[in-house]
Design a protein around this motif. Structure first.
Motif, PDB file in Angstrom:
ATOM      1  N   ALA A  30      94.589   2.186 -69.095  1.00  0.00           N
ATOM      2  CA  ALA A  30      94.314   3.730 -67.862  1.00  0.00           C
ATOM      3  C   ALA A  30      93.444   2.166 -66.581  1.00  0.00           C
ATOM      4  CB  ALA A  30      94.042   4.419 -67.937  1.00  0.00           C
ATOM      5  N   LYS A  31      92.599   1.766 -67.093  1.00  0.00           N
ATOM      6  CA  LYS A  31      92.208   1.048 -65.890  1.00  0.00           C
ATOM      7  C   LYS A  31      92.904  -0.388 -65.614  1.00  0.00           C
ATOM      8  CE  LYS A  31      88.101   0.932 -63.830  1.00  0.00           C
ATOM      9  NZ  LYS A  31      87.304   2.216 -62.597  1.00  0.00           N
ATOM     10  N   ALA A  32      93.509  -0.712 -66.662  1.00  0.00           N
ATOM     11  CA  ALA A  32      93.784  -1.652 -66.172  1.00  0.00           C
ATOM     12  C   ALA A  32      95.597  -1.732 -65.161  1.00  0.00           C
ATOM     13  CB  ALA A  32      95.033  -2.662 -67.513  1.00  0.00           C
ATOM     14  N   ASP A  33      95.796  -0.174 -65.505  1.00  0.00           N
ATOM     15  CA  ASP A  33      97.036   0.110 -64.225  1.00  0.00           C
ATOM     16  C   ASP A  33      96.395   0.505 -63.569  1.00  0.00           C
ATOM     17  OD1 ASP A  33      98.172   0.002 -66.628  1.00  0.00           O
ATOM     18  OD2 ASP A  33      98.516   2.312 -67.050  1.00  0.00           O
ATOM     19  N   GLN A  34      95.157   0.741 -62.955  1.00  0.00           N
ATOM     20  CA  GLN A  34      94.407   1.191 -61.089  1.00  0.00           C
ATOM     21  C   GLN A  34      94.671   0.113 -60.718  1.00  0.00           C
ATOM     22  OE1 GLN A  34      90.463   3.811 -62.629  1.00  0.00           O
ATOM     23  NE2 GLN A  34      90.725   3.933 -59.798  1.00  0.00           N
ATOM     24  N   LEU A  35      93.774  -0.898 -61.642  1.00  0.00           N
ATOM     25  CA  LEU A  35      93.001  -1.848 -60.809  1.00  0.00           C
ATOM     26  C   LEU A  35      94.892  -2.907 -60.734  1.00  0.00           C
ATOM     27  CD1 LEU A  35      89.656  -3.113 -61.990  1.00  0.00           C
ATOM     28  CD2 LEU A  35      90.231  -2.254 -60.069  1.00  0.00           C
ATOM     29  N   GLN A  36      95.243  -2.847 -61.326  1.00  0.00           N
ATOM     30  CA  GLN A  36      96.305  -4.035 -61.546  1.00  0.00           C
ATOM     31  C   GLN A  36      95.854  -4.861 -61.945  1.00  0.00           C
ATOM     32  OE1 GLN A  36      98.862  -4.110 -57.626  1.00  0.00           O
ATOM     33  NE2 GLN A  36      99.563  -2.637 -58.178  1.00  0.00           N
ATOM     34  N   ALA A  37      95.316  -5.797 -63.514  1.00  0.00           N
ATOM     35  CA  ALA A  37      94.919  -6.507 -63.194  1.00  0.00           C
ATOM     36  C   ALA A  37      95.687  -6.848 -64.571  1.00  0.00           C
ATOM     37  CB  ALA A  37      94.080  -6.000 -65.380  1.00  0.00           C
ATOM     38  N   LYS A  38      95.393  -8.728 -64.678  1.00  0.00           N
ATOM     39  CA  LYS A  38      95.776  -9.280 -65.506  1.00  0.00           C
ATOM     40  C   LYS A  38      95.114  -9.836 -66.013  1.00  0.00           C
ATOM     41  CE  LYS A  38      99.448  -9.107 -62.192  1.00  0.00           C
ATOM     42  NZ  LYS A  38     100.393  -8.338 -62.279  1.00  0.00           N
ATOM     43  N   ARG A  39      93.823 -10.273 -66.944  1.00  0.00           N
ATOM     44  CA  ARG A  39      93.273 -10.991 -67.317  1.00  0.00           C
ATOM     45  C   ARG A  39      92.295 -10.304 -67.942  1.00  0.00           C
ATOM     46  NH1 ARG A  39      92.043 -16.569 -63.913  1.00  0.00           N
ATOM     47  NH2 ARG A  39      93.165 -16.043 -62.938  1.00  0.00           N
ATOM     48  N   ILE A  40      91.481 -10.396 -69.193  1.00  0.00           N
ATOM     49  CA  ILE A  40      91.224  -9.318 -69.949  1.00  0.00           C
ATOM     50  C   ILE A  40      89.822 -10.243 -70.827  1.00  0.00           C
ATOM     51  CG2 ILE A  40      92.375  -9.099 -71.750  1.00  0.00           C
ATOM     52  CD1 ILE A  40      91.308  -6.160 -71.724  1.00  0.00           C
ATOM     53  N   VAL A  41      88.611  -9.503 -71.241  1.00  0.00           N
ATOM     54  CA  VAL A  41      87.733 -10.958 -71.904  1.00  0.00           C
ATOM     55  C   VAL A  41      87.169  -9.673 -72.902  1.00  0.00           C
ATOM     56  CG1 VAL A  41      85.642 -12.055 -71.979  1.00  0.00           C
ATOM     57  CG2 VAL A  41      87.680 -12.365 -70.189  1.00  0.00           C
ATOM     58  N   PHE A  42      87.645  -9.909 -73.907  1.00  0.00           N
ATOM     59  CA  PHE A  42      87.014  -8.984 -75.183  1.00  0.00           C
ATOM     60  C   PHE A  42      85.299 -10.160 -75.478  1.00  0.00           C
ATOM     61  CE2 PHE A  42      91.096  -7.724 -75.378  1.00  0.00           C
ATOM     62  CZ  PHE A  42      90.601  -6.088 -75.900  1.00  0.00           C
ATOM     63  N   LEU A  91      98.110  -6.201 -76.475  1.00  0.00           N
ATOM     64  CA  LEU A  91      97.883  -7.577 -75.345  1.00  0.00           C
ATOM     65  C   LEU A  91      99.577  -8.357 -74.910  1.00  0.00           C
ATOM     66  CD1 LEU A  91      94.578  -9.549 -76.465  1.00  0.00           C
ATOM     67  CD2 LEU A  91      95.127  -8.707 -74.206  1.00  0.00           C
ATOM     68  N   ALA A  92      99.975  -8.610 -75.805  1.00  0.00           N
ATOM     69  CA  ALA A  92     101.307  -8.310 -76.402  1.00  0.00           C
ATOM     70  C   ALA A  92     102.096  -7.107 -75.135  1.00  0.00           C
ATOM     71  CB  ALA A  92     102.211  -8.679 -77.829  1.00  0.00           C
ATOM     72  N   GLN A  93     101.758  -6.345 -75.235  1.00  0.00           N
ATOM     73  CA  GLN A  93     102.501  -4.886 -74.362  1.00  0.00           C
ATOM     74  C   GLN A  93     101.839  -5.155 -73.391  1.00  0.00           C
ATOM     75  OE1 GLN A  93     101.844  -1.728 -76.477  1.00  0.00           O
ATOM     76  NE2 GLN A  93     102.448  -2.361 -78.845  1.00  0.00           N
ATOM     77  N   THR A  94     100.885  -4.785 -72.825  1.00  0.00           N
ATOM     78  CA  THR A  94     100.623  -4.597 -71.559  1.00  0.00           C
ATOM     79  C   THR A  94     100.946  -6.723 -70.651  1.00  0.00           C
ATOM     80  OG1 THR A  94      98.441  -5.637 -72.050  1.00  0.00           O
ATOM     81  CG2 THR A  94      98.555  -3.351 -72.123  1.00  0.00           C
ATOM     82  N   GLY A  95     101.038  -7.760 -71.243  1.00  0.00           N
ATOM     83  CA  GLY A  95     101.424  -8.801 -70.447  1.00  0.00           C
ATOM     84  C   GLY A  95      99.257  -9.486 -70.181  1.00  0.00           C
ATOM     85  N   LEU A  96      98.743  -8.246 -70.812  1.00  0.00           N
ATOM     86  CA  LEU A  96      97.058  -9.195 -69.795  1.00  0.00           C
ATOM     87  C   LEU A  96      97.109 -10.296 -70.130  1.00  0.00           C
ATOM     88  CD1 LEU A  96      95.402  -6.106 -70.378  1.00  0.00           C
ATOM     89  CD2 LEU A  96      95.930  -7.069 -68.106  1.00  0.00           C
ATOM     90  N   THR A  97      96.488 -11.714 -69.773  1.00  0.00           N
ATOM     91  CA  THR A  97      96.267 -12.939 -70.153  1.00  0.00           C
ATOM     92  C   THR A  97      94.421 -12.418 -70.900  1.00  0.00           C
ATOM     93  OG1 THR A  97      97.243 -14.106 -68.825  1.00  0.00           O
ATOM     94  CG2 THR A  97      95.670 -15.188 -69.852  1.00  0.00           C
ATOM     95  N   GLY A  98      94.380 -12.877 -72.386  1.00  0.00           N
ATOM     96  CA  GLY A  98      93.332 -12.443 -73.226  1.00  0.00           C
ATOM     97  C   GLY A  98      93.094 -13.585 -73.450  1.00  0.00           C
ATOM     98  N   ILE A  99      91.225 -13.322 -73.540  1.00  0.00           N
ATOM     99  CA  ILE A  99      90.487 -13.997 -73.881  1.00  0.00           C
ATOM    100  C   ILE A  99      89.479 -13.615 -75.271  1.00  0.00           C
ATOM    101  CG2 ILE A  99      88.568 -15.954 -73.059  1.00  0.00           C
ATOM    102  CD1 ILE A  99      89.688 -16.159 -70.626  1.00  0.00           C
ATOM    103  N   ILE A 100      89.376 -14.441 -75.997  1.00  0.00           N
ATOM    104  CA  ILE A 100      88.541 -13.592 -77.544  1.00  0.00           C
ATOM    105  C   ILE A 100      87.582 -14.764 -76.920  1.00  0.00           C
ATOM    106  CG2 ILE A 100      88.274 -12.801 -78.958  1.00  0.00           C
ATOM    107  CD1 ILE A 100      91.249 -11.381 -79.360  1.00  0.00           C
TER     108      ILE A 100
END
Length: 585
Positions: free
Chosen positions: A122-134, A161-170
């Motif tokens: 929900a937050k990614a959709d709101q911000l139109q986020a492209k990247r995420i860090v775990f 991550l694959a479904q949302t298309g976000l670039t992930g960093i773990i």
């Protein structure tokens, strides 16, 4: 005919981390997962957070940061040292989620990531986020303490991550061999693996980075040194394998006219000059001459010293007529004095890069560069000096490096190992003779220009610095007092020779005058004799003429002329008289 692949190529997002995007040829894989792993204090969180900050500032991309270990407020407070202004970014481009897990909740079997991922969606959709860090995924794995649950939740994250298309960093901490083996499957699950290391060698800390895996893309797999600066983490890349930089035929003065003549016009603009020699051979003095000449030309100059403080440098150079204080006051010259801080010289070269960027010099002095390279104790820092010099040459900065040699009879080589890449190499040394030590200067090499191969004497005095030809006598090189004594002896010998020559000249002139005088006497005698001869001749001629005249007069008085006029009878009588016949009438 070129065959096009039906599969799209790997696209990348830049991290903005200096050096890393060059190593990976563009950054991290877009819409895929990257694992950043390493021990404590190696910069994992900084790497991940810096990627999000640069994405928000440069690419205007919103991002999410999920913290499994540290509190979000603590992370923001820690990042304040980098000057990123996270509170401002949090309002629009960054969202921090505290994902601290209670051990009681996990043990009760009530835990999964479905709810958290829904909130993040929900937050990614709101911000139109492209990247995420775990950040700190190993905390989750430790609390689950169940290999099946661990894999289930991690694959859940990967699929999400694959479904949302976000670039992930773990990020994951490593260090224990058992934990490394247990969580080793993470490296197979992700598309890119970045390993950070933090180790201590000879009491000095070293951080390094290595890209272990990058699916669908080429990358440099070497280990690269990294440093934490005020701007964040930065990686020192060795640069392209092909050296390309602009060159020019422009010459600039060394500050010493005689040295410029030896170099056929001075140093090449943008070249790398090495001055090597034992302690006290005037290496710093030559650097000071160059810095002063550059400032007088109106060129910004940076003087880096690892031996002396700025005030001491200015005072010492003033004793030989080099005045740097006015250039310091005008801001044209900046003197940076420091001490080497151990074998991790990469940190200090990083500080020098920052100084170069801030001061923007056209000329740079590093005195001595060997102070850094002599402390190298780690492979990650072994080529730091050459990397820094390549960076300066690419920027078109003319560099004067000094290299310290131990002893007086040392071999002509440098402790830094940069003599092979130096464009001009000047060597200064001592010559000890007859109880005196003097300085000698020679040009070992100077690429792209003719240069003198003669040894010159380098002298320092209150009037300034000068270079003179050495004096060679009877196969020996003389300098200093020995040269002065020999020159005085030669001058005295020349004076003696001159006096002897003048005396000989006077003697010859006197002899010549005497000869001329004798010649004059002889000439006078000759003239006198000639006069006498003339008088004698005149007297003899007059007497003969008088005799003839007297006879004629006598005959006339004796009437000899009348007898002659009688004719034949007279002739008969004359003949008779001639024959002694006389007649009586």
């Amino acid at each position: 005919m070129k065959i096009q692949s039906p599969y799209p190529s790997v696209t990348k997002i830049p991290t903005g981390i200096r050096g890393f995007d060059e190593v990976t040829d563009g950054g991290l894989p877009r819409s895929r997962t990257t694992l950043v792993m390493g021990g404590p204090g190696c910069g994992k969180t900084v790497f991940a957070l810096q990627t999000l900050v640069n994405g928000a500032i440069r690419d205007k991309e919103a991002s999410l940061f999920v913290a499994f270990e540290e509190d979000a407020h603590q992370i923001i407070a820690n990042a304040a040292t980098f000057g990123w202004d996270l509170p401002a970014l949090v309002k629009k481009k960054l969202f921090f989620l505290d994902a601290h897990l209670s051990p009681e909740v996990v043990k009760a079997g009530e835990f999964d990531l479905v709810g958290m991922l829904a909130v993040l969606q929900a937050k990614a959709d709101q911000l139109q986020a492209k990247r995420i860090v775990f950040d700190g995924i190993d905390v989750l794995l430790t609390l689950l303490d169940d290999p099946v649950a661990e894999r289930r939740e991690l694959y859940r994250i990967r699929d999400w991550l694959a479904q949302t298309g976000l670039t992930g960093i773990i990020t994951q901490k490593v260090g224990g061999s058992e934990a490394d083996q247990r969580y080793g499957f993470l490296q197979f699950m992700v598309d890119c693996v970045v390993i950070l290391q933090h180790q201590v060698v000879d009491g000095s800390a070293f951080r390094s980075l290595r890209v272990k895996k990058f699916r669908g893309s080429g990358f440099a797999g070497d280990e690269f040194p990294i440093t934490l600066t005020k701007e964040g983490l930065q990686l020192t890349n060795r640069g392209p394998t092909e050296l390309q930089y602009d060159v020019t035929d422009e010459r600039i003065s060394s500050g010493l006219p005689r040295l410029d003549n030896m170099l056929r016009g001075g140093y090449h603009r943008g070249s790398n000059v090495l001055i090597s020699g034992a302690p006290g051979t005037a290496k710093s003095t030559l650097c000071g001459l160059f810095a002063a000449a550059a400032c007088q030309r109106g060129e910004r100059t940076l003087y880096v010293s690892f031996d002396e403080g700025a005030a001491q440098i200015v005072r010492n150079l003033r004793s030989v007529g080099i005045r740097l204080a006015p250039h310091q006051k005008s801001g044209m010259l900046k003197i940076y004095s420091t001490r080497t801080r151990g074998p991790n010289v990469e940190d200090q070269f990083g500080a020098l890069r920052a100084l170069v960027s801030a001061h923007r010099p056209r000329c740079l002095v590093i005195d001595p560069l060997s102070a850094l390279s002599a402390k190298v104790a780690h492979l990650a820092s072994a080529d730091a000096a050459q990397q820094f010099l390549d960076y300066l040459k690419k920027e078109g900065i003319t560099v004067i490096n000094t290299s310290l040699m131990d002893g007086l009879n040392t071999d002509e080589a440098t402790a830094t190992g940069i003599s092979t890449i130096a464009d001009t190499w000047i060597h200064v040394s001592y010559i000890v003779q007859d109880g005196e030590r003097n300085r000698a200067l020679t040009i070992v090499k100077s690429r792209g220009t003719g240069h003198s191969n003669q040894v010159r004497e380098l002298t320092l005095s209150g009037e300034g610095v000068s270079i003179t030809d050495v004096f060679i006598a009877q196969g020996k090189v003389l300098m200093g007092v020995a040269r002065w004594e020999w020159e005085q002896g030669e001058q005295a010998a020349k004076k003696r020779t001159q006096v002897a020559t003048d005396l000989k000249r006077l003697q010859l002139q006197l002899a010549q005058a005497e000869a001329v005088a004798r010649l004059q006497v002889v000439q006078t005698e000759i003239e006198a004799r000639s006069a006498e001869i003339a008088v004698l001749a005149l007297a003899t001629g007059s007497a003969s003429k008088l005799l003839v005249t007297d006879r004629a007069v006598l005959r006339k008085m004796r009437h000899a002329d009348e007898e002659v006029r009688v004719g034949k009878p007279a002739s008969a009588k004359s003949a008779a008289a001639k024959n002694g016949v006389t007649g009586v009438h």
